[in-house]
Motif scaffolding. Structure first.
Motif, short mmCIF file in Angstrom:
data_model
loop_
_atom_site.label_atom_id
_atom_site.label_comp_id
_atom_site.label_asym_id
_atom_site.label_seq_id
_atom_site.Cartn_x
_atom_site.Cartn_y
_atom_site.Cartn_z
N ASN A 141 7.83 9.64 1.87
CA ASN A 141 8.87 9.25 2.83
C ASN A 141 9.45 7.87 2.51
OD1 ASN A 141 6.65 7.74 3.44
ND2 ASN A 141 6.51 8.31 5.59
N ARG A 142 9.38 7.48 1.23
CA ARG A 142 9.87 6.15 0.85
C ARG A 142 11.38 6.15 0.61
NH1 ARG A 142 6.36 5.03 -4.22
NH2 ARG A 142 7.01 7.17 -4.62
N TRP A 143 11.94 4.97 0.45
CA TRP A 143 13.38 4.88 0.15
C TRP A 143 13.63 5.47 -1.23
CZ3 TRP A 143 16.35 0.09 -1.90
CH2 TRP A 143 15.61 -0.59 -2.86
N THR A 181 4.79 12.72 -6.77
CA THR A 181 5.57 11.63 -7.38
C THR A 181 4.58 10.63 -7.99
OG1 THR A 181 5.86 10.61 -5.20
CG2 THR A 181 7.70 11.90 -6.07
N GLU A 182 3.85 9.92 -7.11
CA GLU A 182 2.86 8.95 -7.60
C GLU A 182 1.92 8.61 -6.46
OE1 GLU A 182 4.60 5.09 -8.54
OE2 GLU A 182 6.11 5.37 -6.98
N GLY A 183 0.96 7.73 -6.73
CA GLY A 183 0.03 7.30 -5.69
C GLY A 183 0.62 6.16 -4.87
N GLY A 184 -0.06 5.81 -3.79
CA GLY A 184 0.37 4.71 -2.93
C GLY A 184 0.44 3.39 -3.69
N SER A 185 -0.48 3.19 -4.64
CA SER A 185 -0.41 1.99 -5.49
C SER A 185 -0.84 2.30 -6.92
CB SER A 185 -1.30 0.88 -4.90
OG SER A 185 -2.63 1.31 -4.80
N THR A 186 -0.58 3.53 -7.36
CA THR A 186 -1.00 3.96 -8.70
C THR A 186 -0.03 5.03 -9.23
OG1 THR A 186 -2.35 5.71 -7.72
CG2 THR A 186 -3.51 3.67 -8.28
N THR A 211 0.58 0.01 -16.72
CA THR A 211 -0.64 0.67 -17.20
C THR A 211 -0.29 2.07 -17.72
OG1 THR A 211 -1.62 -0.45 -15.31
CG2 THR A 211 -3.06 1.03 -16.57
N ARG A 212 0.62 2.75 -17.04
CA ARG A 212 1.11 4.07 -17.49
C ARG A 212 1.67 3.94 -18.91
NH1 ARG A 212 5.96 6.48 -17.97
NH2 ARG A 212 6.25 8.66 -17.31
N THR A 213 2.47 2.91 -19.15
CA THR A 213 3.05 2.71 -20.49
C THR A 213 1.94 2.44 -21.51
OG1 THR A 213 5.05 1.83 -19.47
CG2 THR A 213 4.73 1.35 -21.81
N SER A 246 -3.35 1.92 -12.75
CA SER A 246 -2.68 0.75 -12.17
C SER A 246 -3.32 -0.51 -12.74
CB SER A 246 -2.78 0.72 -10.64
OG SER A 246 -3.97 0.09 -10.24
N ALA A 247 -2.58 -1.61 -12.63
CA ALA A 247 -3.08 -2.88 -13.18
C ALA A 247 -4.36 -3.34 -12.49
CB ALA A 247 -2.00 -3.95 -13.05
N SER A 248 -4.57 -2.90 -11.25
CA SER A 248 -5.75 -3.40 -10.55
C SER A 248 -7.02 -2.63 -10.90
CB SER A 248 -5.52 -3.42 -9.04
OG SER A 248 -4.94 -2.23 -8.62
N1 PDD Z 1 0.43 -1.30 -7.76
N2 PDD Z 1 2.99 3.01 -8.44
C1 PDD Z 1 2.94 2.18 -7.38
C2 PDD Z 1 3.60 2.60 -6.12
C3 PDD Z 1 2.28 0.93 -7.49
O1 PDD Z 1 2.26 0.09 -6.43
C4 PDD Z 1 1.66 0.59 -8.70
C5 PDD Z 1 0.96 -0.73 -8.89
C6 PDD Z 1 1.71 1.50 -9.77
C7 PDD Z 1 1.10 1.19 -11.11
O2 PDD Z 1 1.83 0.19 -11.79
P1 PDD Z 1 1.11 -0.80 -12.82
O3 PDD Z 1 0.42 0.03 -13.81
O4 PDD Z 1 2.23 -1.58 -13.39
O5 PDD Z 1 0.15 -1.64 -12.00
C8 PDD Z 1 2.40 2.69 -9.61
C9 PDD Z 1 -0.09 -2.64 -7.80
C10 PDD Z 1 -1.30 -2.76 -8.67
C11 PDD Z 1 -0.31 -3.15 -6.39
O6 PDD Z 1 0.60 -2.93 -5.58
O7 PDD Z 1 -1.33 -3.76 -6.09
#
Ligand code: PDD
Length: 292
Positions: A141-143, A181-186, A211-213, A246-248
């Motif tokens: 439900n994001r923009w 689509t993707e995760g909440g932060s991944t 991290t995907r790249t 994700s970077a974390s």
């Molecule tokens: N989140 N998709 C979403 C919605 C994200 O918020 C993130 C990263 C990723 C992965 O991107 P990357 O590999 O560049 O971290 C994908 C960061 C870590 C955060 O919000 O804490």
């Protein structure tokens, strides 16, 4: 040790680090951010993070706050002041402080910059990866521009809370046609039963994760097959493996989706191998030594 934050040109104690009440990031989510992993004191893929930051700023028409070299210095200094060896550095750039008005302020307004750094418990992250995580799916439900890394993360936080309350650690957003689509932060990945990796194409529907790249680079180096395309929840349920990046926490195996076991319910060999090898392909950046 007390934590230090960088706020608009000054390094200040974290507990008293403040931004103005009319910061546009605070009032309009008019801000972008980056999270960069710190590994053994080095910034992981800083160049790609700063490239993506430039793109986010351009898309929102926010002025670059300072030169790339100056920004890199602030990132390294914040990491060093907080004695972070393994963790991450957070950078946020808002359009700046201006009287509340929906129209964009004078383009000459200086952007506001905040940088923080935090250590993570690597051993705990490793234990999580060895067990694998559970995810639940929620409607996306994001923009329409989640490809821009804005701080507009309310749908993400609510989705992750739904996941937490269901005993899971991540939520996967699903679009109107039933595709992840993707995760909440991944970013979300699956491995098919015939060994092909699948992750959604990086169009405007997802953030192109750094991290995907990096994982793409690794996958190519290992001659694994990868498809950048959308996959349904049903396809994910029938996959051999699933994982998030994700970077974390670079590569984290997913062992349950909506309560259903993926594969045999334990982390898969492809995800674990990519996790172990991830730093082979990343740029590690350390502060420039000026001979002082
Ligand atoms: N989140 N998709 C979403 C919605 C994200 O918020 C993130 C990263 C990723 C992965 O991107 P990357 O590999 O560049 O971290 C994908 C960061 C870590 C955060 O919000 O804490």
């Amino acid at each position: 040790m007390s934590r230090i934050a960088y706020v608009n040109g000054r390094y200040v104690p974290h507990r008293s680090a403040m931004v103005h009440i009319e910061d546009r990031g605070y009032q309009y989510a008019d801000a972008v951010y980056e999270v960069c992993e710190v590994s053994d004191g080095a910034l992981v893929d800083m160049t790609r993070h700063l490239d993506r930051l430039d793109r986010s700023l351009r898309e929102l028409r926010i002025r670059p706050p300072m030169s790339r070299g100056a920004l890199a210095t602030v990132l390294h200094r914040t990491v060093a002041l907080n004695r972070v060896r393994d963790g991450f550095v957070y950078l946020q750039v808002s359009r700046g402080v201006a009287r509340r008005d929906h129209f964009l302020p004078d383009p000459a307004l200086p952007p506001a910059v905040v940088v923080t750094a935090r250590s993570v418990d690597r051993a705990a992250a490793e234990r999580t990866a060895r067990k694998g995580i559970a995810v639940v799916t929620v409607p996306d439900n994001r923009w329409g521009r989640p490809d821009i890394k804005t701080v507009q993360l309310l749908p993400n936080t609510l989705a992750k809370q739904v996941a937490k309350e269901a005993g899971a650690s991540e939520a996967w957003f699903v679009d109107a046609s039933g595709h992840v689509t993707e995760g909440g932060s991944t970013n979300a990945w699956i491995v098919t039963k015939d060994g092909r990796l699948v992750t959604r194409q990086a169009d405007s529907s997802i953030l192109r994760g750094i991290t995907r790249t990096g994982v793409m680079d690794l996958v190519k180096r290992r001659n694994l097959l990868v498809e950048e395309r959308a996959f349904t929840v049903e396809e994910a349920l029938g996959a051999a493996e699933a994982f998030v990046t994700s970077a974390s926490n670079p590569v984290t195996p997913v062992v349950r989706i909506n309560g259903n076991m993926i594969g045999d319910g334990s982390p898969g060999p492809v995800a674990l191998a990519l996790r172990a090898a991830f730093h082979e392909v990343t740029e590690l950046s350390r502060p420039v030594n000026h001979g002082k």
